[in-house]
Design a protein around this motif. Structure first.
Motif, PDB file in Angstrom:
ATOM      1  N   SER A  32     102.450 -41.962  -4.031  1.00  0.00           N
ATOM      2  CA  SER A  32     100.998 -41.781  -3.964  1.00  0.00           C
ATOM      3  C   SER A  32     100.356 -42.293  -5.243  1.00  0.00           C
ATOM      4  O   SER A  32     100.661 -41.815  -6.333  1.00  0.00           O
ATOM      5  CB  SER A  32     100.673 -40.297  -3.770  1.00  0.00           C
ATOM      6  OG  SER A  32      99.278 -40.080  -3.761  1.00  0.00           O
ATOM      7  N   VAL A  33      99.473 -43.278  -5.089  1.00  0.00           N
ATOM      8  CA  VAL A  33      98.762 -43.843  -6.237  1.00  0.00           C
ATOM      9  C   VAL A  33      97.318 -43.368  -6.189  1.00  0.00           C
ATOM     10  O   VAL A  33      96.682 -43.375  -5.133  1.00  0.00           O
ATOM     11  CB  VAL A  33      98.809 -45.385  -6.223  1.00  0.00           C
ATOM     12  CG1 VAL A  33      98.081 -45.957  -7.432  1.00  0.00           C
ATOM     13  CG2 VAL A  33     100.248 -45.869  -6.187  1.00  0.00           C
ATOM     14  N   LYS A  34      96.810 -42.950  -7.325  1.00  0.00           N
ATOM     15  CA  LYS A  34      95.439 -42.449  -7.352  1.00  0.00           C
ATOM     16  C   LYS A  34      94.765 -42.798  -8.670  1.00  0.00           C
ATOM     17  O   LYS A  34      95.418 -43.190  -9.646  1.00  0.00           O
ATOM     18  CB  LYS A  34      95.422 -40.934  -7.159  1.00  0.00           C
ATOM     19  CG  LYS A  34      96.168 -40.171  -8.237  1.00  0.00           C
ATOM     20  CD  LYS A  34      96.149 -38.671  -7.946  1.00  0.00           C
ATOM     21  CE  LYS A  34      96.892 -37.894  -9.040  1.00  0.00           C
ATOM     22  NZ  LYS A  34      96.872 -36.437  -8.764  1.00  0.00           N
ATOM     23  N   THR A  35      93.458 -42.664  -8.683  1.00  0.00           N
ATOM     24  CA  THR A  35      92.660 -42.869  -9.887  1.00  0.00           C
ATOM     25  C   THR A  35      92.035 -41.539 -10.290  1.00  0.00           C
ATOM     26  O   THR A  35      91.451 -40.851  -9.456  1.00  0.00           O
ATOM     27  CB  THR A  35      91.550 -43.905  -9.642  1.00  0.00           C
ATOM     28  OG1 THR A  35      92.148 -45.137  -9.254  1.00  0.00           O
ATOM     29  CG2 THR A  35      90.727 -44.114 -10.899  1.00  0.00           C
ATOM     30  N   GLY A  36      92.171 -41.192 -11.547  1.00  0.00           N
ATOM     31  CA  GLY A  36      91.607 -39.937 -12.022  1.00  0.00           C
ATOM     32  C   GLY A  36      92.176 -39.594 -13.378  1.00  0.00           C
ATOM     33  O   GLY A  36      92.665 -40.463 -14.103  1.00  0.00           O
ATOM     34  N   HIS A 126      90.327 -41.720 -17.566  1.00  0.00           N
ATOM     35  CA  HIS A 126      90.858 -41.999 -16.235  1.00  0.00           C
ATOM     36  C   HIS A 126      91.945 -43.060 -16.290  1.00  0.00           C
ATOM     37  O   HIS A 126      91.898 -43.976 -17.121  1.00  0.00           O
ATOM     38  CB  HIS A 126      89.744 -42.467 -15.282  1.00  0.00           C
ATOM     39  CG  HIS A 126      88.763 -41.394 -14.933  1.00  0.00           C
ATOM     40  ND1 HIS A 126      87.659 -41.125 -15.701  1.00  0.00           N
ATOM     41  CD2 HIS A 126      88.733 -40.509 -13.897  1.00  0.00           C
ATOM     42  CE1 HIS A 126      86.976 -40.122 -15.156  1.00  0.00           C
ATOM     43  NE2 HIS A 126      87.603 -39.730 -14.069  1.00  0.00           N
ATOM     44  N   VAL A 128      94.996 -45.192 -13.518  1.00  0.00           N
ATOM     45  CA  VAL A 128      95.662 -45.355 -12.232  1.00  0.00           C
ATOM     46  C   VAL A 128      97.063 -44.788 -12.427  1.00  0.00           C
ATOM     47  O   VAL A 128      97.743 -45.137 -13.394  1.00  0.00           O
ATOM     48  CB  VAL A 128      95.747 -46.840 -11.822  1.00  0.00           C
ATOM     49  CG1 VAL A 128      96.587 -47.003 -10.554  1.00  0.00           C
ATOM     50  CG2 VAL A 128      94.353 -47.405 -11.605  1.00  0.00           C
ATOM     51  N   SER A 129      97.478 -43.889 -11.562  1.00  0.00           N
ATOM     52  CA  SER A 129      98.736 -43.188 -11.814  1.00  0.00           C
ATOM     53  C   SER A 129      99.583 -43.017 -10.565  1.00  0.00           C
ATOM     54  O   SER A 129      99.088 -43.002  -9.442  1.00  0.00           O
ATOM     55  CB  SER A 129      98.459 -41.807 -12.423  1.00  0.00           C
ATOM     56  OG  SER A 129      97.823 -40.968 -11.480  1.00  0.00           O
ATOM     57  N   ALA A 130     100.873 -42.896 -10.801  1.00  0.00           N
ATOM     58  CA  ALA A 130     101.837 -42.547  -9.756  1.00  0.00           C
ATOM     59  C   ALA A 130     102.991 -41.841 -10.444  1.00  0.00           C
ATOM     60  O   ALA A 130     103.231 -42.036 -11.642  1.00  0.00           O
ATOM     61  CB  ALA A 130     102.325 -43.787  -9.018  1.00  0.00           C
ATOM     62  N   TYR A 154      97.424 -51.413  -4.948  1.00  0.00           N
ATOM     63  CA  TYR A 154      96.297 -50.484  -5.090  1.00  0.00           C
ATOM     64  C   TYR A 154      95.239 -51.058  -6.024  1.00  0.00           C
ATOM     65  O   TYR A 154      94.035 -51.005  -5.742  1.00  0.00           O
ATOM     66  CB  TYR A 154      96.816 -49.150  -5.623  1.00  0.00           C
ATOM     67  CG  TYR A 154      95.747 -48.109  -5.880  1.00  0.00           C
ATOM     68  CD1 TYR A 154      95.362 -47.205  -4.886  1.00  0.00           C
ATOM     69  CD2 TYR A 154      95.113 -48.016  -7.123  1.00  0.00           C
ATOM     70  CE1 TYR A 154      94.391 -46.243  -5.123  1.00  0.00           C
ATOM     71  CE2 TYR A 154      94.137 -47.062  -7.364  1.00  0.00           C
ATOM     72  CZ  TYR A 154      93.786 -46.182  -6.361  1.00  0.00           C
ATOM     73  OH  TYR A 154      92.811 -45.239  -6.600  1.00  0.00           O
ATOM     74  N   ASN A 158      91.391 -52.211  -4.857  1.00  0.00           N
ATOM     75  CA  ASN A 158      90.229 -51.539  -5.430  1.00  0.00           C
ATOM     76  C   ASN A 158      89.563 -52.330  -6.549  1.00  0.00           C
ATOM     77  O   ASN A 158      88.603 -51.855  -7.154  1.00  0.00           O
ATOM     78  CB  ASN A 158      90.649 -50.161  -5.949  1.00  0.00           C
ATOM     79  CG  ASN A 158      91.024 -49.208  -4.837  1.00  0.00           C
ATOM     80  OD1 ASN A 158      90.171 -48.625  -4.174  1.00  0.00           O
ATOM     81  ND2 ASN A 158      92.322 -49.049  -4.622  1.00  0.00           N
TER      82      ASN A 158
END
Length: 266
Positions: A32-36, A126, A128-130, A154, A158
């Motif tokens: 799961s890759v997300k930004t935060g 912030h 981008v992380s996994a 990802y 984006n």
């Protein structure tokens, strides 16, 4: 007939064992890759490191030497970290070292005495992380094969400006992080320590346009996504750096580290 049944049973048992082992090491783990906010808070922490060429396979052996130096201290607050420049950058430098969650004067003096450098990692709002499980050298090899393609896709989808690539090996978790701001601060010490004969040209070149080098939090629209014309996620990173440099002896040392719940690399 009994021999044939035994062979079939053993084959099935072996296949099941291999399948369960691969599951354990993360082959089928969801990525799961997300930004935060960063899932690992590295900002403001002491980082003692050496500089290497990102295209050099010697980083793998140097990482092993580093973990060997740390092993006698048995301190889980000493966290191995690799920071690499993105693909397309003129610089091929990588920072390989130890992040200090708490002060350890003995380790700090030891590393500085053998030509390591020191800096404080910048605080970033912030990233981008996994994350990926770290159950040993096999997990690391699987993570590097699986995680970076997902992160790269990802970032492309984006249109993010996210670099450098940071790998943090903390216990049984590998953190893959790409900051969305203050990117050049990670290599600022190296830029300031070198002189350049070309105006405005240095190893700390800016990969993204100024308008895209800010954190989303700085935008007037909280939902605005910073973009850039090209992807800057580094797919080489640790996998490329160590691919040609893992010897049988190194593997044995790393497996020994795994048995004692210390720092794990391939």
């Amino acid at each position: 007939m009994l021999i044939e049944l035994s062979i079939i049973f053993l084959s099935i048992a072996l296949a099941v064992t291999i399948f369960l082992a691969l599951c354990y090491f993360g082959l089928f783990e969801t990525i799961s890759v997300k930004t935060g906010e960063s899932p690992y808070d590295f900002g403001g922490k002491k980082f003692i490191y050496k500089v290497y060429n990102a295209n050099s396979a010697s980083i793998g052996s140097n990482f092993t030497r580093l973990t060997t130096l740390l092993y006698p201290f048995k301190d889980a607050t000493l966290v191995p970290v690799l920071i690499t420049q993105p693909i397309g950058s003129k610089s091929t430098k990588s920072l390989l070292g130890v992040l200090f969650e708490h002060n350890n004067d003995k380790v700090e003096k030891m590393l500085l005495s053998i030509d390591y450098k020191i800096m404080t990692l910048p605080k970033v709002n912030h990233v981008v992380s996994a994350t990926f499980t770290n159950k040993g050298s096999i997990s690391v090899a699987i993570a590097l094969k699986r995680v970076y393609p997902v992160i790269t896709e990802y970032i492309k989808e984006n249109k993010l400006c996210a670099y450098p690539s940071i790998e943090i090996y903390k216990g049984d978790v590998i953190y893959f992080l790409s900051p969305l701001s203050k990117q050049q601060d990670f290599f600022m010490n190296e830029v300031s320590s070198e002189s350049s004969s070309d105006d405005g040209d240095s190893d700390g070149e800016q990969v993204c346009d100024d308008q895209y080098s800010r954190d989303p939090e700085d935008s007037d629209d909280d939902n605005e996504v910073p973009s850039t014309a090209s992807s800057v996620a580094s797919s080489s990173s640790f996998e490329q750096l160590i691919a040609d440099d893992v010897s049988t002896t190194t593997k044995n040392v790393l497996l020994q580290f795994h048995a004692t719940n210390q720092y794990i690399l391939v």
